[in-house]
Structure formats: structure tokens, C-alpha cells
Design an enzyme around this catalytic site. Structure first.
Site, PDB file in Angstrom:
ATOM      1  N   LYS A  35      30.199  12.158  79.045  1.00  0.00           N
ATOM      2  CA  LYS A  35      31.164  12.534  78.004  1.00  0.00           C
ATOM      3  C   LYS A  35      30.713  12.067  76.625  1.00  0.00           C
ATOM      4  O   LYS A  35      30.828  12.792  75.646  1.00  0.00           O
ATOM      5  CB  LYS A  35      32.551  11.969  78.348  1.00  0.00           C
ATOM      6  CG  LYS A  35      33.678  12.790  77.784  1.00  0.00           C
ATOM      7  CD  LYS A  35      35.028  12.401  78.357  1.00  0.00           C
ATOM      8  CE  LYS A  35      35.406  13.240  79.573  1.00  0.00           C
ATOM      9  NZ  LYS A  35      36.709  12.892  80.113  1.00  0.00           N
ATOM     10  N   ASN A  81      51.368  16.048  79.628  1.00  0.00           N
ATOM     11  CA  ASN A  81      50.780  15.117  80.596  1.00  0.00           C
ATOM     12  C   ASN A  81      51.528  13.789  80.524  1.00  0.00           C
ATOM     13  O   ASN A  81      52.446  13.627  79.735  1.00  0.00           O
ATOM     14  CB  ASN A  81      49.279  14.946  80.327  1.00  0.00           C
ATOM     15  CG  ASN A  81      49.024  14.487  78.907  1.00  0.00           C
ATOM     16  OD1 ASN A  81      49.430  13.413  78.506  1.00  0.00           O
ATOM     17  ND2 ASN A  81      48.362  15.342  78.127  1.00  0.00           N
ATOM     18  N   LYS A 118      30.158  14.433  73.429  1.00  0.00           N
ATOM     19  CA  LYS A 118      31.060  14.384  72.274  1.00  0.00           C
ATOM     20  C   LYS A 118      30.395  13.797  71.027  1.00  0.00           C
ATOM     21  O   LYS A 118      30.745  14.160  69.920  1.00  0.00           O
ATOM     22  CB  LYS A 118      32.302  13.548  72.618  1.00  0.00           C
ATOM     23  CG  LYS A 118      33.010  14.017  73.887  1.00  0.00           C
ATOM     24  CD  LYS A 118      34.398  14.521  73.620  1.00  0.00           C
ATOM     25  CE  LYS A 118      35.069  14.963  74.904  1.00  0.00           C
ATOM     26  NZ  LYS A 118      36.361  15.589  74.687  1.00  0.00           N
TER      27      LYS A 118
HETATM   28  N1  CTP Z   1      39.884  15.280  73.178  1.00  0.00           N
HETATM   29  C1  CTP Z   1      40.047  16.001  72.023  1.00  0.00           C
HETATM   30  N2  CTP Z   1      40.391  17.325  72.096  1.00  0.00           N
HETATM   31  C2  CTP Z   1      40.554  17.918  73.286  1.00  0.00           C
HETATM   32  C3  CTP Z   1      40.396  17.182  74.475  1.00  0.00           C
HETATM   33  C4  CTP Z   1      40.062  15.851  74.394  1.00  0.00           C
HETATM   34  O1  CTP Z   1      39.873  15.454  70.937  1.00  0.00           O
HETATM   35  N3  CTP Z   1      40.883  19.193  73.307  1.00  0.00           N
HETATM   36  C5  CTP Z   1      39.494  13.861  73.074  1.00  0.00           C
HETATM   37  C6  CTP Z   1      40.495  12.860  73.598  1.00  0.00           C
HETATM   38  O2  CTP Z   1      41.360  12.432  72.567  1.00  0.00           O
HETATM   39  C7  CTP Z   1      39.603  11.735  74.097  1.00  0.00           C
HETATM   40  C8  CTP Z   1      38.346  12.462  74.534  1.00  0.00           C
HETATM   41  O3  CTP Z   1      38.350  13.698  73.862  1.00  0.00           O
HETATM   42  O4  CTP Z   1      39.244  10.853  73.043  1.00  0.00           O
HETATM   43  C9  CTP Z   1      38.196  12.674  76.008  1.00  0.00           C
HETATM   44  O5  CTP Z   1      39.340  13.243  76.557  1.00  0.00           O
HETATM   45  P1  CTP Z   1      39.414  13.543  78.120  1.00  0.00           P
HETATM   46  O6  CTP Z   1      40.704  14.239  78.415  1.00  0.00           O
HETATM   47  O7  CTP Z   1      39.043  12.338  78.913  1.00  0.00           O
HETATM   48  O8  CTP Z   1      38.172  14.507  78.321  1.00  0.00           O
HETATM   49  P2  CTP Z   1      37.989  16.039  78.167  1.00  0.00           P
HETATM   50  O9  CTP Z   1      37.179  16.300  76.955  1.00  0.00           O
HETATM   51  O10 CTP Z   1      39.277  16.734  78.251  1.00  0.00           O
HETATM   52  O11 CTP Z   1      37.049  16.361  79.432  1.00  0.00           O
HETATM   53  P3  CTP Z   1      37.455  16.475  81.007  1.00  0.00           P
HETATM   54  O12 CTP Z   1      38.760  17.210  81.035  1.00  0.00           O
HETATM   55  O13 CTP Z   1      36.323  17.236  81.579  1.00  0.00           O
HETATM   56  O14 CTP Z   1      37.526  15.090  81.548  1.00  0.00           O
END
Ligand code: CTP
Length: 402
Positions: free
Chosen positions: A338, A207, A342
Site C-alpha cells: 500500500k 463503515n 500511495k
Molecule cells: N484513502 C483515500 N481515499 C480512498 C480510499 C482510501 O484517501 N478513496 C486513504 C485512507 O484515508 C487511508 C489509506 O488511503 O489513509 C488506506 O485506506 P484503506 O481503506 O486501508 O486502503 P484502500 O486504499 O481502500 O485499499 P484496500 O481497500 O485494497 O485495502
């Protein structure tokens, strides 16, 4: 930051021509700067220039009756709150390492109890010589901090590592050593950058995260006196001074590195953009185009990655855990859901649809969301300033715990 007393020790290398600029940067930050030069340094930079820019008497000799009257070399050592050696030649590093004191600079350093920052500059082969590396490793063990050298064209005609860091970077490392110490005693684990999930031997799904936000948090936490462990995904950024860095590629590697560091961590800041899915069966060899016809489609089958933040929160204990949320719409509502999901103490939500915030820019505009659903809007700031805001909240959460 309050003005501090910095002794700038200049030794004999061509990079000494950049020292007047370093004096100006430090003076602009309101610090008092006194310069001490070796005899060799005076061949590369004029003491008069340094005296004019620093507004302080420049010391040049170990035993000069006139100068010793103004401020003796032991007085200079006692005066300094920080010593910067720039440029630090291989010879000076060796002398400091072995406790020699045969000129003004090394004598002052031997007598000084303040922290020391060195900015090495030399020919690439001198830098890579095992003697220099061993000396520096010993100095690091004793708490001496180093900044640089950088890679590039060298004055001697060689190319490679050996250029002194830029004055602004040396000054930033100095600020780190002079930091406010509000996080001393904390071990801060920071993740930053995007992960890359292999498709085959040469391609991956990744990304646009640059790592800038997480690196800024790591740098600011170190400046505040924390022990900082940075787990970096894909990022071309240099390691901030005083930070221990582990590089990883995939979400699985990041999870492993995080779980390995977690027992020591008292604060966790998860700024990394972790891929939610990875190719189910990455090819170990390159997928060849010739095995497909032009009308073929290549279908990738993806499987979910573990959610590292949720796992960390499940074993939170007294730790303060900060999560991030990258949202393209309904930012606040999505962030509230979220943080519920989490279980972290603070969620930093950013609107990635804005051009001046989120991925790959130097500024960020975020919302802080708390577990009770309270929202605080932070205006557009540099990522460094956002990092400071985040760590201010961490410090407040810690105070509320005790
Ligand atoms: N994160 C993580 N492990 C993953 C995905 C995300 O630890 N596999 C953590 C990221 O480091 C961040 C938080 O979760 O602190 C949110 O990440 P984000 O990409 O915004 O959210 P997602 O959990 O991926 O949810 P969505 O894709 O539905 O927005």
C-alpha cells in the site's frame, strides 16, 4: 509534562461545586494550582476546601491587607503560566471582554499575560443571548480558548447548552494550552471517520469507523502547538479544543475539503476510512419497498471513488504525509504494497480483525511502515498514545528534512 503554575479563577455559578474536583485533577497531574474566588463564587464553594486541596493560599478579595502581604494580585497575575476561569459566568465573560477590573478575578486577568481558558456555565438563554456570543467571539479572536458548555439538564430547570464541561475535559484543554509546542509553525490537516455514500434519500453505504484515531491525532497535534484542520466524516465525537473542523459526508466531499485545505497544510494525516465505491446513481427520493415484490432483489451498481491519499501524495512537495491502512489479514505485507502504491512518508497499518484494535475501540495496536519497507511494531496503546507516537515520527521526519 513538567509541573506548571495554574491560576484557577472561580466565579459565581452553581457549577462551582465541581471545582474541588478540577483542583484534584490538576494536582494529580503535578501542577501547582492557586485559586482566586469572586464574592459570588464563595457562596457556591468553600474557600477552605479549595485551600486544602490545592495546598496554596486562596485569594478572595481584591484588597485584603493580610493576603496582599502573602501574594499581591499583580504578583498572582505574574505568577500564572495559565489562567482557567471556571465556571465562567456570562457576567464575568462580559467583564473580561470589556476589560473591567472591579473584582479580584477580573483585575488579575486584566493584568495577566498568560493564556486564558474559560469554561462557561450558565442558563441556556443567557448562553444563547447575542451579547454573550459576541463577547465570546471577541475573546476567541484575542486568543482566549473556551471549553464547553455541554448540553443537558441545567440547575435552573431549563434543558440545553449551559452545563460546565467536566473537570477532566477542562484539564485536558488546559494541557493543550500548556503543550510542548514541538509542532508550532506546522499546519496539520487530519481526516477522520468514515464516509457515507448515499443510496437514496434515507440510506447510505458507510463503515464502522468511529473517527477516534483521527480525532486523537488532531487533539495531540493542537496540544503540540500546530494549527489543526480536521475534516471529519461520519463521527459523533466532539471537536477537540483548538481544532478547526469541517464536516463532510461523502468521499467526494472529503476530497474537495482536503484539496481546499491542502495549499496551507505542511503535514497531512489521512486517518479517515474512505469508501472505495459509491452507488452509481443514488435516488434522490426514498426507494419504496412496495415497488418490489418479496422475491425481488435490489441490485446496486457501484462506481469507484477517487483515492484522496494518492492525489495528495502526487502533489506532496515538502509536506509530510501519513496514510493509514486497515487490513484484516497479511497486515505487514499488504501495508508494504500500500505505501508503495500511495507514495506517503509513513503508513500506519492496523489489524482490524483484533477486538482491541482498529474500529470503534479506544486502543490501537499498529505497525509503522516506511517507504523503504522497514516495519516498526507498536504495542497496544490508547489511541491518544498512538497519536503521540505518530506525531513523534512526523517530527523526526521533519528534522531529517532540514
Ligand atoms: N484513502 C483515500 N481515499 C480512498 C480510499 C482510501 O484517501 N478513496 C486513504 C485512507 O484515508 C487511508 C489509506 O488511503 O489513509 C488506506 O485506506 P484503506 O481503506 O486501508 O486502503 P484502500 O486504499 O481502500 O485499499 P484496500 O481497500 O485494497 O485495502
Amino acid at each position: 509534562m513538567a509541573p506548571r503554575r495554574i491560576l484557577l479563577a472561580v466565579t459565581g455559578g452553581i457549577a462551582a461545586y465541581k471545582i474541588p474536583e478540577l483542583v484534584r485533577v490538576l494536582r494529580r497531574a503535578d501542577h501547582r494550582v492557586r485559586c482566586a474566588l469572586t464574592a459570588e463564587a464563595q457562596r457556591f464553594v468553600s474557600p477552605l476546601v479549595l485551600q486544602t486541596l490545592s495546598g496554596e493560599l486562596v485569594r478572595q478579595d481584591l484588597f485584603d491587607p493580610g493576603e496582599e502581604n502573602e501574594i499581591d494580585h499583580i504578583g498572582l497575575a505574574d505568577w500564572a503560566e495559565l489562567v482557567i476561569v471556571a465556571p465562567a459566568t456570562a457576567n464575568t465573560l462580559a467583564k473580561i471582554c470589556h476589560g473591567l477590573a472591579d473584582d479580584l478575578v477580573t483585575a488579575v486577568i486584566l493584568a495577566c499575560r498568560a493564556p486564558v481558558l474559560v469554561a462557561p456555565a450558565m442558563n441556556v438563554n443567557m448562553w444563547q443571548n447575542v451579547a454573550t456570543q459576541a463577547n465570546l467571539a471577541q475573546l476567541h479572536e484575542r486568543g482566549v480558548l473556551s471549553v464547553g458548555p455541554e448540553a443537558g439538564d441545567l440547575a435552573c430547570g431549563w434543558e440545553g447548552l449551559g452545563r460546565m464541561s467536566e473537570p477532566k475535559d477542562i484539564a485536558a484543554a488546559a494541557e493543550l494550552l500548556l503543550g510542548p509546542e514541538t509542532l508550532s509553525g506546522e499546519t496539520v490537516l487530519v481526516t477522520a471517520g468514515g464516509t457515507a455514500e448515499p443510496i437514496d434519500a434515507v440510506r447510505s453505504i458507510t463503515n464502522r469507523s468511529s473517527g477516534k484515531m483521527g480525532f486523537a491525532v488532531a487533539e495531540e497535534a493542537a496540544r503540540r502547538g500546530a494549527e489543526v484542520r480536521l475534516i471529519a466524516g461520519v463521527s459523533a465525537l466532539p471537536t477537540p479544543a483548538g481544532v478547526r473542523r469541517t464536516d463532510v459526508q461523502t468521499a467526494f466531499e472529503m476530497r474537495e475539503a482536503v484539496l481546499a485545505e491542502l495549499p496551507d497544510a505542511s503535514v497531512v494525516v489521512k486517518a479517515a476510512a474512505v469508501a472505495d465505491f459509491r452507488p452509481a446513481e443514488p435516488e434522490t427520493r426514498k426507494i419504496k419497498k412496495e415497488s418490489l415484490t418479496t422475491h425481488d432483489r435490489l441490485t446496486l451498481s457501484l462506481v469507484a471513488n477517487p483515492d484522496i491519499l494518492t492525489e495528495v501524495c502526487a502533489q506532496k512537495g515538502n509536506r509530510i504525509v501519513v496514510g493509514f491502512a486497515a487490513e484484516s489479514h497479511d497486515v505487514v505485507e499488504a501495508a508494504r504494497r500500500k505505501i508503495d502504491r500511495k507514495g506517503c512518508d509513513l503508513l500506519v497499518a492496523n489489524d482490524i480483525s483484533r477486538a482491541d484494535a482498529g474500529f470503534n475501540v479506544d486502543t490501537n495496536a499498529v505497525f509503522f511502515v516506511s517507504p523503504s519497507g522497514e516495519v516498526e511494531e507498536i504495542p497496544l496503546l490508547s489511541k491518544r498514545a498512538v497519536a503521540a507516537e505518530i506525531l513523534d515520527r512526523v517530527e523526526k521526519l521533519r528534522q531529517e528534512q532540514v
